[in-house]
Design a protein around this motif. Structure first.
Motif, PDB file in Angstrom:
ATOM      1  N   ILE A  76       0.596   4.216  -2.621  1.00 10.06           N
ATOM      2  CA  ILE A  76       0.616   5.707  -2.537  1.00 10.06           C
ATOM      3  C   ILE A  76       2.020   6.418  -2.543  1.00 10.06           C
ATOM      4  O   ILE A  76       1.418   7.488  -3.334  1.00 10.06           O
ATOM      5  N   GLN A 110      -9.172   4.848  -4.694  1.00  9.28           N
ATOM      6  CA  GLN A 110      -8.229   4.484  -3.798  1.00  9.28           C
ATOM      7  C   GLN A 110      -8.192   5.577  -3.106  1.00  9.28           C
ATOM      8  O   GLN A 110      -8.708   6.407  -2.629  1.00  9.28           O
ATOM      9  N   GLU A 111      -8.061   5.508  -1.304  1.00 12.65           N
ATOM     10  CA  GLU A 111      -8.354   5.516  -0.329  1.00 12.65           C
ATOM     11  C   GLU A 111      -6.854   6.914  -0.527  1.00 12.65           C
ATOM     12  O   GLU A 111      -5.542   6.410  -0.829  1.00 12.65           O
ATOM     13  N   ASN A 112      -6.760   8.327  -0.246  1.00  6.80           N
ATOM     14  CA  ASN A 112      -6.090   9.626  -0.865  1.00  6.80           C
ATOM     15  C   ASN A 112      -5.439   9.557  -1.823  1.00  6.80           C
ATOM     16  O   ASN A 112      -4.123   9.911  -1.694  1.00  6.80           O
ATOM     17  N   SER A 113      -6.067   8.925  -2.432  1.00 10.94           N
ATOM     18  CA  SER A 113      -5.547   9.228  -3.888  1.00 10.94           C
ATOM     19  C   SER A 113      -6.890   9.840  -4.701  1.00 10.94           C
ATOM     20  O   SER A 113      -7.794   9.685  -4.534  1.00 10.94           O
ATOM     21  N   SER A 114      -6.518  10.567  -6.699  1.00 13.86           N
ATOM     22  CA  SER A 114      -7.345  10.486  -6.874  1.00 13.86           C
ATOM     23  C   SER A 114      -7.424   9.438  -8.092  1.00 13.86           C
ATOM     24  O   SER A 114      -8.361   9.618  -9.180  1.00 13.86           O
ATOM     25  N   GLU A 169     -14.517   7.791  -1.745  1.00 12.47           N
ATOM     26  CA  GLU A 169     -12.731   6.401  -1.515  1.00 12.47           C
ATOM     27  C   GLU A 169     -13.494   5.171  -1.143  1.00 12.47           C
ATOM     28  O   GLU A 169     -14.658   4.822  -0.200  1.00 12.47           O
ATOM     29  N   LYS A 200       0.969  -1.043   0.051  1.00  8.41           N
ATOM     30  CA  LYS A 200       0.266  -0.122   0.078  1.00  8.41           C
ATOM     31  C   LYS A 200       1.232   0.771  -0.400  1.00  8.41           C
ATOM     32  O   LYS A 200       0.590   1.892  -0.411  1.00  8.41           O
ATOM     33  N   LYS A 201       1.868   0.998   0.684  1.00  7.32           N
ATOM     34  CA  LYS A 201       2.657   2.343   1.073  1.00  7.32           C
ATOM     35  C   LYS A 201       3.768   2.686  -0.277  1.00  7.32           C
ATOM     36  O   LYS A 201       3.631   3.840  -1.079  1.00  7.32           O
ATOM     37  N   ALA A 206       1.741  10.034  -5.681  1.00  7.78           N
ATOM     38  CA  ALA A 206       1.992  10.764  -4.234  1.00  7.78           C
ATOM     39  C   ALA A 206       3.364  11.260  -5.574  1.00  7.78           C
ATOM     40  O   ALA A 206       2.818  12.427  -6.497  1.00  7.78           O
TER      41      ALA A 206
END
Length: 160
Positions: free
Chosen positions: A6, A99-103, A76, A2-3, A10
């Motif tokens: 993300i 996805q969480e914290n993502s567009s 999300e 996941k890291k 980013a």
């Protein structure tokens, strides 16, 4: 994992030029090395036609997934059905989620789309979200099979 996803998203959102050159002519593979774990992740991308955003292939949970930027409006982790059309062939559905914290929106099922995309020249993905919001994502499939195989090879390697 996941890291890594993300972090990769980013990097690409902040400044795609830091990772690789974007092209809307053909799919390009890229490699990202995690500075902390030395884990190597292989992905692929192509710029959308008539857009500045990219479509990605990435390994997620030991499967190659397709990721599209800014799909239809959904919360999300909310799942929805998108439609894909390769060349002028029949439409088929694919399950997607933001996805969480993502567009970015990621495919949740790759049983059908991978075969079609590997045999075509041009693809269009239509996403439909809440309030009938929709978005068309158009991209070339030039060099897609080679890029897909590079990501798949990394997905199936011991380098996880």
């Amino acid at each position: 994992m996941k890291k890594t996803i993300i972090t990769l998203a980013a990097i690409l959102t902040i400044n795609p030029a830091l990772a690789f050159t974007l092209s809307n002519e053909k799919w390009e593979s890229f490699t990202v090395v995690d500075d902390f774990t030395d884990k190597i992740s292989v992905g692929a991308n192509i710029s959308q036609l008539d857009e500045d955003n990219s479509v990605f292939l990435i390994c997620k949970e030991n499967e190659v997934m397709i990721a599209i930027p800014n799909g239809a409006y959904v919360s999300e982790l909310e799942t929805y059905s998108a439609r894909i059309r390769v060349d002028k062939n029949e439409l088929f559905n694919i399950k997607m989620a933001r996805q969480e914290n993502s567009s970015h929106h990621w495919s949740l099922d790759n049983t059908e789309w991978e075969k079609h995309l590997q045999s075509g020249k041009m693809a269009i993905i239509e996403t439909k979200g809440r309030e009938d919001s929709s978005k068309l994502i158009k991209f070339s499939l030039n060099n897609f099979s080679k890029a897909y195989q590079a990501v798949l090879k990394n997905c199936n390697s011991d380098n996880k």
